[in-house]
Design a protein around this motif. Structure first.
Motif, PDB file in Angstrom:
ATOM      1  N   ASN A 128       0.843  -1.295   0.101  1.00  0.00           N
ATOM      2  CA  ASN A 128       0.122   0.036   0.143  1.00  0.00           C
ATOM      3  C   ASN A 128       0.793   1.298  -0.004  1.00  0.00           C
ATOM      4  O   ASN A 128       0.264   2.358  -0.252  1.00  0.00           O
ATOM      5  CB  ASN A 128      -0.924   0.120   1.337  1.00  0.00           C
ATOM      6  CG  ASN A 128      -2.103  -1.061   1.106  1.00  0.00           C
ATOM      7  OD1 ASN A 128      -1.918  -1.860   0.197  1.00  0.00           O
ATOM      8  ND2 ASN A 128      -3.184  -0.751   1.582  1.00  0.00           N
ATOM      9  N   ASN A 134      -4.202   0.057  -7.499  1.00  0.00           N
ATOM     10  CA  ASN A 134      -5.405  -0.438  -6.786  1.00  0.00           C
ATOM     11  C   ASN A 134      -5.859  -1.972  -6.695  1.00  0.00           C
ATOM     12  O   ASN A 134      -6.467  -2.157  -7.644  1.00  0.00           O
ATOM     13  CB  ASN A 134      -6.536   0.469  -6.826  1.00  0.00           C
ATOM     14  CG  ASN A 134      -7.655   0.273  -5.819  1.00  0.00           C
ATOM     15  OD1 ASN A 134      -7.573  -0.521  -5.144  1.00  0.00           O
ATOM     16  ND2 ASN A 134      -8.289   1.532  -5.759  1.00  0.00           N
ATOM     17  N   ASP A 136      -7.284  -3.698  -4.999  1.00  0.00           N
ATOM     18  CA  ASP A 136      -8.963  -4.126  -4.761  1.00  0.00           C
ATOM     19  C   ASP A 136      -9.640  -3.971  -5.917  1.00  0.00           C
ATOM     20  O   ASP A 136     -10.437  -4.863  -6.224  1.00  0.00           O
ATOM     21  CB  ASP A 136      -9.429  -3.277  -3.643  1.00  0.00           C
ATOM     22  CG  ASP A 136      -9.254  -3.568  -2.106  1.00  0.00           C
ATOM     23  OD1 ASP A 136      -8.955  -4.676  -1.803  1.00  0.00           O
ATOM     24  OD2 ASP A 136      -8.743  -2.694  -1.414  1.00  0.00           O
ATOM     25  N   GLU A 141     -12.970  -8.318  -5.322  1.00  0.00           N
ATOM     26  CA  GLU A 141     -13.465  -8.526  -3.921  1.00  0.00           C
ATOM     27  C   GLU A 141     -12.824  -9.674  -3.261  1.00  0.00           C
ATOM     28  O   GLU A 141     -12.234  -9.566  -2.163  1.00  0.00           O
ATOM     29  CB  GLU A 141     -14.970  -8.816  -4.088  1.00  0.00           C
ATOM     30  CG  GLU A 141     -15.672  -8.976  -2.655  1.00  0.00           C
ATOM     31  CD  GLU A 141     -15.897  -7.702  -2.085  1.00  0.00           C
ATOM     32  OE1 GLU A 141     -15.964  -7.566  -0.886  1.00  0.00           O
ATOM     33  OE2 GLU A 141     -15.501  -6.552  -2.757  1.00  0.00           O
ATOM     34  N   ASP A 142     -12.350 -10.692  -4.091  1.00  0.00           N
ATOM     35  CA  ASP A 142     -11.788 -11.991  -3.532  1.00  0.00           C
ATOM     36  C   ASP A 142     -10.333 -11.428  -2.947  1.00  0.00           C
ATOM     37  O   ASP A 142      -9.821 -12.485  -1.947  1.00  0.00           O
ATOM     38  CB  ASP A 142     -11.712 -13.103  -4.594  1.00  0.00           C
ATOM     39  CG  ASP A 142     -13.168 -13.501  -4.992  1.00  0.00           C
ATOM     40  OD1 ASP A 142     -13.868 -13.586  -3.980  1.00  0.00           O
ATOM     41  OD2 ASP A 142     -13.091 -14.344  -5.972  1.00  0.00           O
ATOM     42  N   LYS A 144      -9.518  -9.525  -1.045  1.00  0.00           N
ATOM     43  CA  LYS A 144      -9.633  -9.010   0.550  1.00  0.00           C
ATOM     44  C   LYS A 144      -9.007  -9.992   1.349  1.00  0.00           C
ATOM     45  O   LYS A 144      -8.432  -9.714   2.429  1.00  0.00           O
ATOM     46  CB  LYS A 144     -10.887  -8.778   0.799  1.00  0.00           C
ATOM     47  CG  LYS A 144     -11.237  -7.207   0.536  1.00  0.00           C
ATOM     48  CD  LYS A 144     -12.531  -6.415   1.270  1.00  0.00           C
ATOM     49  CE  LYS A 144     -12.575  -5.010   0.828  1.00  0.00           C
ATOM     50  NZ  LYS A 144     -12.722  -4.958  -0.662  1.00  0.00           N
ATOM     51  N   ALA A 145      -9.341 -11.173   1.140  1.00  0.00           N
ATOM     52  CA  ALA A 145      -8.884 -12.531   1.811  1.00  0.00           C
ATOM     53  C   ALA A 145      -7.191 -12.241   1.992  1.00  0.00           C
ATOM     54  O   ALA A 145      -6.842 -13.088   3.067  1.00  0.00           O
ATOM     55  CB  ALA A 145      -9.490 -13.619   1.387  1.00  0.00           C
ATOM     56  N   TRP A 146      -6.840 -11.787   1.502  1.00  0.00           N
ATOM     57  CA  TRP A 146      -5.203 -11.845   1.401  1.00  0.00           C
ATOM     58  C   TRP A 146      -4.760 -10.808   2.207  1.00  0.00           C
ATOM     59  O   TRP A 146      -3.516 -10.541   2.339  1.00  0.00           O
ATOM     60  CB  TRP A 146      -4.516 -11.964   0.156  1.00  0.00           C
ATOM     61  CG  TRP A 146      -4.783 -13.423  -0.553  1.00  0.00           C
ATOM     62  CD1 TRP A 146      -5.974 -13.686  -1.573  1.00  0.00           C
ATOM     63  CD2 TRP A 146      -3.881 -14.540  -0.327  1.00  0.00           C
ATOM     64  NE1 TRP A 146      -5.819 -15.049  -1.786  1.00  0.00           N
ATOM     65  CE2 TRP A 146      -4.468 -15.694  -1.035  1.00  0.00           C
ATOM     66  CE3 TRP A 146      -2.788 -14.788   0.492  1.00  0.00           C
ATOM     67  CZ2 TRP A 146      -3.849 -16.855  -1.016  1.00  0.00           C
ATOM     68  CZ3 TRP A 146      -2.333 -15.973   0.494  1.00  0.00           C
ATOM     69  CH2 TRP A 146      -3.054 -17.078  -0.244  1.00  0.00           C
ATOM     70  N   LYS A 147      -5.626  -9.837   2.843  1.00  0.00           N
ATOM     71  CA  LYS A 147      -5.162  -8.957   3.580  1.00  0.00           C
ATOM     72  C   LYS A 147      -4.500  -9.420   4.921  1.00  0.00           C
ATOM     73  O   LYS A 147      -5.344 -10.032   5.686  1.00  0.00           O
ATOM     74  CB  LYS A 147      -6.138  -7.849   3.866  1.00  0.00           C
ATOM     75  CG  LYS A 147      -6.537  -6.686   2.575  1.00  0.00           C
ATOM     76  CD  LYS A 147      -7.199  -5.705   2.825  1.00  0.00           C
ATOM     77  CE  LYS A 147      -7.179  -4.456   2.033  1.00  0.00           C
ATOM     78  NZ  LYS A 147      -8.394  -3.528   2.160  1.00  0.00           N
ATOM     79  N   ASP A 150      -4.788  -5.775   7.814  1.00  0.00           N
ATOM     80  CA  ASP A 150      -5.448  -4.620   7.026  1.00  0.00           C
ATOM     81  C   ASP A 150      -4.739  -3.997   5.804  1.00  0.00           C
ATOM     82  O   ASP A 150      -4.901  -2.765   5.357  1.00  0.00           O
ATOM     83  CB  ASP A 150      -5.994  -3.597   8.062  1.00  0.00           C
ATOM     84  CG  ASP A 150      -7.475  -3.350   7.348  1.00  0.00           C
ATOM     85  OD1 ASP A 150      -8.013  -3.871   6.946  1.00  0.00           O
ATOM     86  OD2 ASP A 150      -8.001  -1.984   7.578  1.00  0.00           O
ATOM     87  N   SER A 151      -3.812  -4.745   5.160  1.00  0.00           N
ATOM     88  CA  SER A 151      -2.996  -4.219   4.211  1.00  0.00           C
ATOM     89  C   SER A 151      -2.594  -5.176   3.273  1.00  0.00           C
ATOM     90  O   SER A 151      -2.554  -6.506   3.617  1.00  0.00           O
ATOM     91  CB  SER A 151      -1.689  -3.264   4.862  1.00  0.00           C
ATOM     92  OG  SER A 151      -1.391  -2.806   3.639  1.00  0.00           O
ATOM     93  N   TYR A 152      -1.985  -4.981   1.960  1.00  0.00           N
ATOM     94  CA  TYR A 152      -1.686  -6.065   1.212  1.00  0.00           C
ATOM     95  C   TYR A 152      -0.182  -6.118   1.304  1.00  0.00           C
ATOM     96  O   TYR A 152       0.650  -5.041   0.988  1.00  0.00           O
ATOM     97  CB  TYR A 152      -1.970  -5.571  -0.245  1.00  0.00           C
ATOM     98  CG  TYR A 152      -3.442  -5.861  -0.467  1.00  0.00           C
ATOM     99  CD1 TYR A 152      -3.796  -7.153  -0.719  1.00  0.00           C
ATOM    100  CD2 TYR A 152      -4.458  -4.685  -0.694  1.00  0.00           C
ATOM    101  CE1 TYR A 152      -5.460  -7.407  -0.799  1.00  0.00           C
ATOM    102  CE2 TYR A 152      -5.637  -4.984  -0.920  1.00  0.00           C
ATOM    103  CZ  TYR A 152      -6.128  -6.253  -0.924  1.00  0.00           C
ATOM    104  OH  TYR A 152      -7.387  -6.768  -1.360  1.00  0.00           O
TER     105      TYR A 152
END
Lengths: 443, 291
Positions: A128, A134, A136, A141-142, A144-147, A150-152
């Protein structure tokens, strides 16, 4: 005395890695984990930099073609691909290399608990911090499960798809239609029974697909109950266990788990050779299915979803989500260059990997081109309608959040059940207990 | 520096290269593990806390630890069985039998073959529905042959069979060498005294080769305790935990879960067990080993 020396060899393997880790810890402290724009080797005319990327796919199955394409276009940033085997020993090798600073710039992680460990160890850059991509929006949507926190800390690049491979000719012969998208395990059992004949199982299931059915249920209904205790004994999980048990031991429409384990059955080969009419697996079988030389077959292949457990189950989720999560090593000297490569890779550079079933997740990647690579010269071999609906369909999916210990505990317990040495009640009771114990111990 | 000191120094210099390796790769890591077994240290994790005896209290409540202890005990049973078999095979092959040399080679082959390759062959033999063993059993009228590696009740015994077979060759070679050393005049004396063949074996030959038996027992038990490759190749400790022996459980915790603190605790328990068993044998040998 000899016993001490003997013991030494045994202890050695355990201890070697730990002592290396200690060295690595020192490096970590001195290297800040936050990237700064100037840290990359950004001089325009300076000598070419070399990035090293570690991944689990054999170089010849696509990665080499990917980096060759990049290297041809970018003479000043050359990428070198190194393969590690994605198992315990391979991941240990990668973690040790990261901890001891062996000049890895990019690497691929294949499951969430492992990524979390790498983030905690400070071995993954927070992506990030770059504002120009971006994740996301691109990956949907999918992603997000890899956050993590709360970040990539890694970019998911490929779509994971698990589904059932069908021998369409066998289905036609038995007068069965391609099953509807919302079929359930009861249907699977009937299909398998109808398709079983001398020297052919109705259904075989890759070991990875065993978990899919149970995870699909728990991902929908929760891995834990509202009070925080384990929900691995969900009534639908029980039903899934029992159905598979009956298929193995009563109907004999699928190989028993014990037999499959001890013969290390190559399930994709069994399906392609016609020894099984249906195969529960995923996109990775395309690599074999497109290889008509080693796996000659003359039947058409159709696709079905992984069945949900019961017809009235509304919250079943499908195995899938995204995978092949690529992280940048914070200690890399060329973080910015690595980031450029990573963006290019995700937005279509990875296309050569599609031949092995790796479909790009980014919305900017040319899916049509990837599909062409995926099907190769074998287009007629597939039932296009079910392919589009199942392989390229949109479904509620999940990524498994369980720790390896819990996944293993569940597997060990259901292995006892399927090999008939433990009752279903004890299996669920022990699984739940081990899950709860693990949660308690890791606090 | 006097001559004596000089001599000593030279001696140390000679063993130095080896000592560096031992200190670097054994002594330091061993001391390190002695320390981290009192912590919650996880590989790759930056947090490390002193947790006292927590790892041990967890260990003694861990059902899989007890199961692996039991599995280890069953596994170790292979050693004396293999030694006993090897003794009789060596006795037979020490006489003038047909194809003696070929048979000796055949028995020894497993020992020099790659353990993993051999393990895979055994997996094929043990395959429950189409394997050679069960097909043979069925053809002689046994309707429900055991599932061997595929069921939790029999898997450890199947592993034992592989291990007995694997150890047999080495044990036999050691016994053959020992049997050559048995003085002919003693055997002759026994014959003149009218001892039967069996009596000669029990009262003359066995005591005379007892140092070899002791050697095989001690080295066999120790090497079996830390066996890992064969089981990892065949069952990975499964199905369930039915073939997880202690050394595998150490590996699992250390390299699969990265729980180095816990794994160190288990490995020191494993060390204690090996140490105690070896001590017992060392004391017990006075009663039955004749040099």
């Amino acid at each position: 005395m000899t016993n001490k020396r003997k013991w030494g060899t045994a202890a050695l393997s355990v201890l070697l890695a730990t002592s290396l880790a200690a060295c690595g810890g020192g490096n970590e402290a001195t290297n800040g984990a936050s990237p700064s724009p100037g840290s990359g080797n950004s001089g325009g005319d300076s000598k070419p930099v070399t990035l090293t990327m570690w991944g689990g796919v054999p170089a010849e199955a696509g990665p080499q073609a990917v980096v060759d394409a990049w290297n041809a276009e970018n003479p000043d940033v050359q990428v070198k691909y190194e393969r590690f085997v994605n198992d315990d020993a391979g991941n240990l090798k990668l973690d040790t290399a990261l901890a001891t600073n062996q000049n890895i710039d990019l690497y691929v992680t294949y499951n969430l608990p492992v990524l979390v460990k790498r983030v905690e160890a400070g071995n993954a850059l927070d992506l990030n911090t770059y504002g120009d991509y971006n994740i996301d929006e691109k990956m949907g949507e999918d992603a997000k499960a890899w956050k993590v926190k709360d970040s990539y800390y890694g970019m998911p690049t490929k779509k994971n798809v698990s589904f059932v491979w069908l021998n369409k000719n066998a289905l036609d012969e038995a007068g069965l239609p391609v099953p509807p998208l919302d079929w359930n395990m009861g249907d699977l059992q009937k299909y398998a029974k109808a398709l079983t004949k001398e020297k052919r199982f109705g259904y075989v299931m890759d070991m990875s697909a065993y978990n899919s059915i149970f995870d699909g249920t728990n991902a929908g209904s929760g891995y834990t109950k509202t009070d925080g205790s384990s929900n691995l004994d969900d009534p639908n999980v029980k039903k899934a266990y029992e159905t598979l048990y009956n298929m193995q031991h009563t109907d004999k429409s699928m190989p028993t788990l014990g037999e499959q384990l001890t013969s290390k059955m190559p399930t994709d080969a069994a399906f392609l050779k016609g020894e099984a009419a249906m195969l529960g697996a995923g996109e990775f079988v395309f690599r074999s299915a497109n290889n008509l030389k080693d796996f000659p077959h003359d039947f058409q292949i159709a696709f079905a979803m992984i069945p949900k457990v019961s017809a009235d189950q509304s919250n079943f989720k499908y195995p899938g989500g995204l995978g092949d999560v690529i992280s940048i090593n914070p200690k890399s000297e060329n973080k910015d260059k690595a980031w450029e490569f990573l963006k290019w890779y995700a937005d279509g550079g990875m296309k050569p990997l599609a031949a092995g079933g790796r479909i790009p997740a980014s919305k900017d990647a040319d899916i049509g081109a990837a599909l062409d690579t995926l099907l190769g010269s074998n287009k007629e071999g597939y039932d296009v309608k079910s392919l589009e609906e199942v392989v390229f369909g949109k479904f509620p999916t999940y990524t498994v959040p369980l720790s390896q210990q819990v996944v293993d505990a569940r597997r060990e317990e259901y292995e006892k059940y399927f090999t008939q040495s433990q009752s279903i009640e004890d299996t669920l009771k022990n699984t739940v207990k081990r899950h709860n114990d693990f949660v308690k111990n890791s606090k | 520096m006097n001559w004596n000191r000089k001599q000593q120094l030279t001696g140390y210099l000679f063993i130095l290269p080896n000592m560096i390796g031992v200190i670097l790769f054994f002594v330091i890591p061993a001391l390190f593990s002695l320390g981290i077994m009192f912590t919650n240290y996880k590989y790759t994790s930056p947090n490390i806390e002193f947790t006292g005896l927590d790892n041990f209290s967890r260990l003694f409540q861990d059902p899989i630890f007890y199961q692996s202890l039991e599995n280890t005990a069953i596994f170790l049973a292979a050693v004396p069985i293999s030694i006993a078999l090897a003794f009789f095979v060596a006795l037979a092959l020490n006489q003038n039998v047909y194809l003696k040399n070929m048979l000796r080679t055949m028995y020894f082959l497993p020992y020099i073959t790659s353990g993993v390759a051999v393990s895979f062959v055994w997996m094929l033999l043990f395959q429950p529905s189409q394997g050679i063993i069960n097909n043979t059993l069925r053809s002689i009228g046994i309707a429900n042959p055991p599932g061997w590696l595929s069921t939790t009740d029999t898997s450890m015994f199947a592993i034992d069979i592989i291990w007995i077979w694997f150890l047999l060759g080495y044990n036999m070679i050691i016994y053959l060498a020992a049997l050559q050393e048995v003085p002919q005049e003693m055997l002759e004396a026994a014959r003149i005294d009218g001892a039967s063949r069996w009596r000669t074996v029990v009262s003359v030959i066995f005591p005379l080769v007892s140092p070899s038996t002791f050697l095989l027992l001690i080295t066999g038990l120790i090497s079996s305790m830390k066996t890992f490759g064969m089981i990892q190749a065949v069952t990975q400790g499964g199905p369930g935990n039915s073939t997880t022996i202690l050394s595998m459980y150490v590996y699992q915790n250390a390299f699969r879960y990265y729980e180095m603190g816990y794994a160190s605790a288990i490995s020191w328990v494993l060390f204690a067990i090996i140490f105690i068993i070896t001590m017992i044998q060392w004391v017990g040998q006075k009663k039955w080993v004749h040099y």
